[in-house]
Enzyme design. Structure first.
Site, PDB file in Angstrom:
ATOM      1  N   TRP A  10      10.607  55.674  61.865  1.00 48.25           N
ATOM      2  CA  TRP A  10      11.463  56.456  60.958  1.00 48.25           C
ATOM      3  C   TRP A  10      11.399  57.956  61.250  1.00 48.25           C
ATOM      4  O   TRP A  10      12.204  58.710  60.734  1.00 48.25           O
ATOM      5  CB  TRP A  10      11.040  56.209  59.511  1.00 48.25           C
ATOM      6  CG  TRP A  10      11.387  54.857  58.975  1.00 48.25           C
ATOM      7  CD1 TRP A  10      11.918  53.790  59.664  1.00 48.25           C
ATOM      8  CD2 TRP A  10      11.236  54.418  57.618  1.00 48.25           C
ATOM      9  NE1 TRP A  10      12.099  52.719  58.817  1.00 48.25           N
ATOM     10  CE2 TRP A  10      11.694  53.075  57.554  1.00 48.25           C
ATOM     11  CE3 TRP A  10      10.760  55.008  56.445  1.00 48.25           C
ATOM     12  CZ2 TRP A  10      11.680  52.341  56.365  1.00 48.25           C
ATOM     13  CZ3 TRP A  10      10.740  54.282  55.261  1.00 48.25           C
ATOM     14  CH2 TRP A  10      11.200  52.954  55.230  1.00 48.25           C
ATOM     15  N   LYS A  11      10.409  58.381  62.030  1.00 46.74           N
ATOM     16  CA  LYS A  11      10.194  59.814  62.276  1.00 46.74           C
ATOM     17  C   LYS A  11      10.107  60.543  60.932  1.00 46.74           C
ATOM     18  O   LYS A  11       9.596  59.970  59.985  1.00 46.74           O
ATOM     19  CB  LYS A  11      11.294  60.361  63.182  1.00 46.74           C
ATOM     20  CG  LYS A  11      11.457  59.499  64.439  1.00 46.74           C
ATOM     21  CD  LYS A  11      12.270  60.129  65.504  1.00 46.74           C
ATOM     22  CE  LYS A  11      12.323  59.188  66.699  1.00 46.74           C
ATOM     23  NZ  LYS A  11      12.959  59.744  67.870  1.00 46.74           N
ATOM     24  N   HIS A  94       3.762  59.524  70.945  1.00 44.57           N
ATOM     25  CA  HIS A  94       5.221  59.640  71.001  1.00 44.57           C
ATOM     26  C   HIS A  94       5.586  60.938  71.722  1.00 44.57           C
ATOM     27  O   HIS A  94       4.894  61.942  71.589  1.00 44.57           O
ATOM     28  CB  HIS A  94       5.815  59.623  69.587  1.00 44.57           C
ATOM     29  CG  HIS A  94       7.304  59.479  69.622  1.00 44.57           C
ATOM     30  ND1 HIS A  94       8.132  60.559  69.832  1.00 44.57           N
ATOM     31  CD2 HIS A  94       8.104  58.391  69.526  1.00 44.57           C
ATOM     32  CE1 HIS A  94       9.396  60.127  69.860  1.00 44.57           C
ATOM     33  NE2 HIS A  94       9.398  58.814  69.669  1.00 44.57           N
ATOM     34  N   GLU A  96       7.647  63.116  71.124  1.00 47.39           N
ATOM     35  CA  GLU A  96       7.813  64.285  70.235  1.00 47.39           C
ATOM     36  C   GLU A  96       6.464  64.902  69.902  1.00 47.39           C
ATOM     37  O   GLU A  96       6.356  66.101  69.687  1.00 47.39           O
ATOM     38  CB  GLU A  96       8.599  63.859  68.981  1.00 47.39           C
ATOM     39  CG  GLU A  96      10.076  63.644  69.319  1.00 47.39           C
ATOM     40  CD  GLU A  96      10.793  62.608  68.477  1.00 47.39           C
ATOM     41  OE1 GLU A  96      10.313  62.255  67.386  1.00 47.39           O
ATOM     42  OE2 GLU A  96      11.862  62.133  68.937  1.00 47.39           O
ATOM     43  N   GLU A 166       9.406  54.754  76.611  1.00 48.53           N
ATOM     44  CA  GLU A 166      10.484  55.526  76.001  1.00 48.53           C
ATOM     45  C   GLU A 166      10.864  56.684  76.919  1.00 48.53           C
ATOM     46  O   GLU A 166      10.241  57.757  76.858  1.00 48.53           O
ATOM     47  CB  GLU A 166      10.034  56.097  74.653  1.00 48.53           C
ATOM     48  CG  GLU A 166       9.667  55.040  73.642  1.00 48.53           C
ATOM     49  CD  GLU A 166       9.929  55.512  72.213  1.00 48.53           C
ATOM     50  OE1 GLU A 166      10.608  54.790  71.496  1.00 48.53           O
ATOM     51  OE2 GLU A 166       9.469  56.614  71.853  1.00 48.53           O
ATOM     52  N   GLY A 172      17.146  59.513  71.114  1.00 50.04           N
ATOM     53  CA  GLY A 172      18.034  60.215  70.194  1.00 50.04           C
ATOM     54  C   GLY A 172      19.255  60.826  70.866  1.00 50.04           C
ATOM     55  O   GLY A 172      19.971  61.626  70.270  1.00 50.04           O
ATOM     56  N   SER A 211      17.372  55.130  72.110  1.00 51.28           N
ATOM     57  CA  SER A 211      18.770  54.778  71.792  1.00 51.28           C
ATOM     58  C   SER A 211      19.045  53.280  71.886  1.00 51.28           C
ATOM     59  O   SER A 211      20.110  52.859  72.326  1.00 51.28           O
ATOM     60  CB  SER A 211      19.746  55.567  72.677  1.00 51.28           C
ATOM     61  OG  SER A 211      19.595  56.956  72.452  1.00 51.28           O
ATOM     62  N   GLY A 232      14.443  54.225  66.754  1.00 50.09           N
ATOM     63  CA  GLY A 232      14.493  55.429  65.928  1.00 50.09           C
ATOM     64  C   GLY A 232      15.702  55.402  65.015  1.00 50.09           C
ATOM     65  O   GLY A 232      15.695  54.777  63.954  1.00 50.09           O
ATOM     66  N   GLY A 233      16.764  56.063  65.444  1.00 52.13           N
ATOM     67  CA  GLY A 233      17.961  56.226  64.604  1.00 52.13           C
ATOM     68  C   GLY A 233      18.464  54.930  63.986  1.00 52.13           C
ATOM     69  O   GLY A 233      18.789  54.887  62.791  1.00 52.13           O
TER      70      GLY A 233
END
Ligand code: PGA
Length: 248
Positions: A10-11, A94, A96, A166, A172, A211, A232-233
């Protein structure tokens, strides 16, 4: 045959109200899921997951864990705290976190060890940047990221983690690795695990992330070494997340 895992990342998204709608939507359709399903949520919502998901087939987890056991580490979350909320999984490394928080592969490896010691399954993320891919360095970059972890865990613990490939350029962005591109990297990662533990290489789940959406999930998940997705999204909409689970 490896069981597939579809894990939502969910980030930094969600609210008590929105999560309740999302989790109810997933739960109401999921009685017959034939794969493992999990959501990795912001720490403040772990209690909500525990209360809404206990007794269902959906597992939950955190998005990061401290290497430290406890103490003066403002802002960090200890593995024991994730245990308090019955987490099954925790994402480590991750991209990020690697890029915005300067996490090195050594730190990520130490976090994976901490998670395993605490009975949590780390979802260890690896992936190359666009520049690295274009320079032909994909295999060496992801290989080094994974080796950092393999070099510090016991061979017997290799089966207690999940790997997520990833590609940073796919996260994203709406750009996805083609199934063959992803498969090629997954095969490399599995071979690296095999060099440490042949039996773990057979059973370890290697997820693709970047994605993954309802319209590309089926093709990706059909590849021999793709054992699921880190989403993710598309994990933020019950209909999309469920469609991916159905493709698995
Ligand atoms: P995305 O994110 O599905 O939105 O690309 C995946 C991830 O970062 O785990």
């Amino acid at each position: 045959m490896r069981r597939k895992l579809i894990a939502g990342n969910w980030k930094m998204n969600g609210s008590l109200a929105a999560n309740a709608v999302l989790l109810d939507g997933i739960k109401s359709e999921l009685s017959q899921a034939s794969c493992d399903v999990a959501v990795c949520v912001p720490s403040p919502y772990l209690a909500q997951c525990k209360s809404l998901l206990s007794g269902t087939s959906i597992k939950w987890g955190g998005q990061d864990v401290s290497v430290h056991e406890s103490g003066a580490y403002t802002g960090e979350v200890a593995a024991a705290m994730l245990n308090d909320f019955d987490c099954a999984y925790v994402i480590v490394g991750h991209s990020e976190r690697r890029s915005y928080h300067g996490e090195s592969s050594e730190l990520v490896a130490a976090k994976a060890v901490r998670a395993i010691k605490s009975g949590l399954i780390p979802i260890v993320c690896v992936g190359e940047s666009l520049e690295e891919r274009e320079a032909g360095k994909t295999e060496s970059v992801v290989g080094m990221q994974l080796d950092a972890v393999l070099s510090v865990i016991d061979a017997g613990d290799c089966s207690k983690m999940v790997i997520a490939y990833e590609p940073v350029w796919a996260i994203g962005t709406g750009k996805t690795a083609t199934p063959q591109m992803a498969q090629d990297v997954h095969a490399v990662l599995r071979a690296r695990v095999a060099s440490k533990s042949a039996s773990a290489a057979e059973t370890i789940q290697i997820l693709y992330g970047g994605s993954m959406k309802p319209d590309n999930a089926k093709e990706l998940l059909a590849m021999q070494d793709i054992d699921g997705g880190l989403i993710g999204g598309a994990a933020l909409k019950a209909a999309d997340f469920l469609a991916i689970i159905r493709s698995a």
